[in-house]
Design a protein around this motif. Sequence first.
Motif, mmCIF file in Angstrom:
data_model
loop_
_atom_site.group_PDB
_atom_site.id
_atom_site.type_symbol
_atom_site.label_atom_id
_atom_site.label_comp_id
_atom_site.label_asym_id
_atom_site.label_seq_id
_atom_site.Cartn_x
_atom_site.Cartn_y
_atom_site.Cartn_z
ATOM 1 N N VAL A 281 -58.653 -25.145 -72.773
ATOM 2 C CA VAL A 281 -59.687 -25.094 -73.808
ATOM 3 C C VAL A 281 -60.380 -26.453 -73.790
ATOM 4 C CG1 VAL A 281 -60.176 -24.885 -76.265
ATOM 5 C CG2 VAL A 281 -58.405 -23.448 -75.221
ATOM 6 N N PRO A 282 -61.643 -26.520 -73.395
ATOM 7 C CA PRO A 282 -62.322 -27.813 -73.226
ATOM 8 C C PRO A 282 -62.432 -28.592 -74.529
ATOM 9 C CG PRO A 282 -63.921 -26.023 -73.153
ATOM 10 C CD PRO A 282 -62.553 -25.384 -73.117
ATOM 11 N N SER A 283 -61.965 -29.807 -74.492
ATOM 12 C CA SER A 283 -61.972 -30.638 -75.696
ATOM 13 C C SER A 283 -63.384 -31.022 -76.113
ATOM 14 C CB SER A 283 -61.148 -31.907 -75.448
ATOM 15 O OG SER A 283 -61.673 -32.634 -74.331
ATOM 16 N N ASP A 284 -64.336 -31.021 -75.171
ATOM 17 C CA ASP A 284 -65.691 -31.447 -75.517
ATOM 18 C C ASP A 284 -66.580 -30.297 -75.987
ATOM 19 O OD1 ASP A 284 -65.783 -30.235 -73.020
ATOM 20 O OD2 ASP A 284 -67.146 -31.707 -72.116
ATOM 21 N N GLY A 285 -66.053 -29.082 -75.996
ATOM 22 C CA GLY A 285 -66.865 -27.952 -76.434
ATOM 23 C C GLY A 285 -66.010 -26.846 -76.997
ATOM 24 N N GLN A 286 -65.300 -27.147 -78.077
ATOM 25 C CA GLN A 286 -64.427 -26.145 -78.684
ATOM 26 C C GLN A 286 -65.251 -25.159 -79.508
ATOM 27 O OE1 GLN A 286 -61.013 -27.513 -80.808
ATOM 28 N NE2 GLN A 286 -60.161 -28.617 -79.072
ATOM 29 N N PHE A 287 -65.314 -23.919 -79.025
ATOM 30 C CA PHE A 287 -66.056 -22.880 -79.729
ATOM 31 C C PHE A 287 -65.154 -21.676 -79.915
ATOM 32 C CE2 PHE A 287 -68.766 -19.087 -79.884
ATOM 33 C CZ PHE A 287 -69.628 -19.427 -80.919
ATOM 34 N N ALA A 288 -64.906 -21.316 -81.155
ATOM 35 C CA ALA A 288 -64.044 -20.182 -81.474
ATOM 36 C C ALA A 288 -64.851 -19.080 -82.129
ATOM 37 C CB ALA A 288 -62.918 -20.624 -82.415
ATOM 38 N N GLN A 289 -64.504 -17.851 -81.811
ATOM 39 C CA GLN A 289 -65.207 -16.736 -82.435
ATOM 40 C C GLN A 289 -64.363 -15.474 -82.361
ATOM 41 O OE1 GLN A 289 -69.211 -15.594 -80.873
ATOM 42 N NE2 GLN A 289 -69.877 -16.092 -82.952
ATOM 43 N N PHE A 290 -64.661 -14.562 -83.283
ATOM 44 C CA PHE A 290 -63.975 -13.277 -83.324
ATOM 45 C C PHE A 290 -64.896 -12.165 -82.851
ATOM 46 C CE2 PHE A 290 -60.964 -15.535 -85.772
ATOM 47 C CZ PHE A 290 -59.815 -14.766 -85.884
ATOM 48 N N TYR A 291 -64.283 -11.067 -82.418
ATOM 49 C CA TYR A 291 -65.017 -9.825 -82.194
ATOM 50 C C TYR A 291 -64.874 -8.982 -83.449
ATOM 51 C CZ TYR A 291 -66.323 -10.765 -77.469
ATOM 52 O OH TYR A 291 -66.926 -11.314 -76.362
ATOM 53 N N SER A 292 -65.898 -8.178 -83.714
ATOM 54 C CA SER A 292 -65.962 -7.401 -84.946
ATOM 55 C C SER A 292 -65.790 -5.916 -84.685
ATOM 56 C CB SER A 292 -67.314 -7.618 -85.637
ATOM 57 O OG SER A 292 -67.572 -8.993 -85.834
ATOM 58 N N GLN A 293 -65.158 -5.232 -85.625
ATOM 59 C CA GLN A 293 -65.014 -3.783 -85.575
ATOM 60 C C GLN A 293 -66.030 -3.156 -86.520
ATOM 61 O OE1 GLN A 293 -63.047 -2.305 -83.449
ATOM 62 N NE2 GLN A 293 -61.907 -4.131 -82.806
ATOM 63 N N ALA A 294 -66.479 -1.938 -86.173
ATOM 64 C CA ALA A 294 -67.433 -1.227 -87.023
ATOM 65 C C ALA A 294 -67.390 0.266 -86.743
ATOM 66 C CB ALA A 294 -68.856 -1.752 -86.787
ATOM 67 N N VAL A 295 -67.825 1.035 -87.716
ATOM 68 C CA VAL A 295 -67.914 2.496 -87.595
ATOM 69 C C VAL A 295 -69.379 2.887 -87.471
ATOM 70 C CG1 VAL A 295 -67.527 4.706 -88.776
ATOM 71 C CG2 VAL A 295 -65.808 2.887 -88.933
ATOM 72 N N ASN A 296 -69.696 3.708 -86.490
ATOM 73 C CA ASN A 296 -71.047 4.236 -86.334
ATOM 74 C C ASN A 296 -71.396 5.073 -87.567
ATOM 75 O OD1 ASN A 296 -73.431 5.531 -85.571
ATOM 76 N ND2 ASN A 296 -72.562 6.561 -83.786
ATOM 77 N N LYS A 297 -72.531 4.780 -88.180
ATOM 78 C CA LYS A 297 -72.959 5.509 -89.382
ATOM 79 C C LYS A 297 -73.045 7.011 -89.117
ATOM 80 C CE LYS A 297 -77.264 5.389 -90.532
ATOM 81 N NZ LYS A 297 -78.606 4.919 -90.983
ATOM 82 N N ASP A 298 -73.374 7.396 -87.881
ATOM 83 C CA ASP A 298 -73.502 8.799 -87.498
ATOM 84 C C ASP A 298 -72.363 9.234 -86.571
ATOM 85 O OD1 ASP A 298 -76.077 9.279 -88.835
ATOM 86 O OD2 ASP A 298 -76.870 7.896 -87.332
ATOM 87 N N ALA A 299 -71.167 8.693 -86.797
ATOM 88 C CA ALA A 299 -70.007 9.013 -85.961
ATOM 89 C C ALA A 299 -69.731 10.514 -85.956
ATOM 90 C CB ALA A 299 -68.776 8.275 -86.471
#
Length: 380
Positions: A281-299
């Motif tokens: 994990v590069p010390s000079d560019g620490q970027f963290a993020q999550f992926y999101s869950q969702a339900v299709n409105k017209d599932a």
Amino acid sequence: MTVSLPRTAALGVVAALALSACGAAPDDSTTADGKNAATATSAADFGGLDALVKAAKKEGTLNAIALPRDWANYGALIDGFQKKYGIKIEVENPDGSSQDEINAVTTRKGQDRAPDVLDLGSSFALSAAQQGLLAPYKVAAFDDIPEGQKDARGRWYNDYGGYISIGCDAKRVSSCPTTFADLLQPRYKGQVALNGNPTKSGAAFGGVYAAALASGGSFDDIQPGLDFFAKLKKNGNYTPVESTPATVEKGETPISIDWDYLNAGYADEFKSKGVDWKVAVPSDGQFAQFYSQAVNKDAPHPAAARLWQEYLYSAEGQNLWLAGYARPVLMNALDQAGTLDKTAAAKLPQVSGTPEFPSEEQQSKAKTVLAQGWAKAVSG
């Protein structure tokens, strides 16, 4: 996960094929007293989890998209859900991108092969919500999801995530880079790749954001990240080949900028194939993020779609993410409840400091800048 798939919470302890099949989904999602899963905003709103399970089993199928089995342990999650509920998960275009998912929703509206559920890079989840594509639904554990990690209306919520990392084939690269600054060294000519196109892929989007942070940029200014990759392209180090396990094995992408949970998982996978895959994990560019869950409105299978969310946010589901080296959004809550898989937690790539995350406005701005400048940055 492979090339073009996409795919914020204290991290410390803590899914197009243009199908033409049409037709309305079977009416298996309405209870005897008239409750409809398609409009249920929680399991309780539908009459409880048991009622949701019954309706979902009657539907019998869940349409998913862009969920490769080797991405953050999705294979185990898919198998676990199918075994637990007897509901078959149909996964289309497993190597698709977040934008492919959104395209499938918009082009297949009203079709019984439309995606039921979505797994999106967070900036793409914001975009889908803004387009009115997502159904409000709050899982039982909704209140335990940290603020900033969920839409107040429950149209999306973060689930699993990690840090941008640098993966390196130590048998092909004499000295593996550990920072973004290292990647500019002449020794890495033609070796540095991204997992996808940042205008379509959450992983690549994160890679450019991390490069921006390493180059004097900020969450408000991703341009230095574009400038970094322009420089990387100009000096010959950047390769437009999108990194996948297959390209790594062939030696086409010996250095890959990707999420740490993917790179860590690949390290395990590659051992038996004679590849010594190092992860930093590069010390000079620490970027963290999550992926999101969702339900299709017209599932087309609204009950199964909502049950899938409940499964992913259960202790079982969250610990399966953890077993795939991804940091589950409910990690702190599980730890406090005594249900966290601490053995799996101990194997996570080590990172120092407390992560920060870009706001919705900052991500939207960054996407606009990328859309306007990425092709130019890496052309030629």
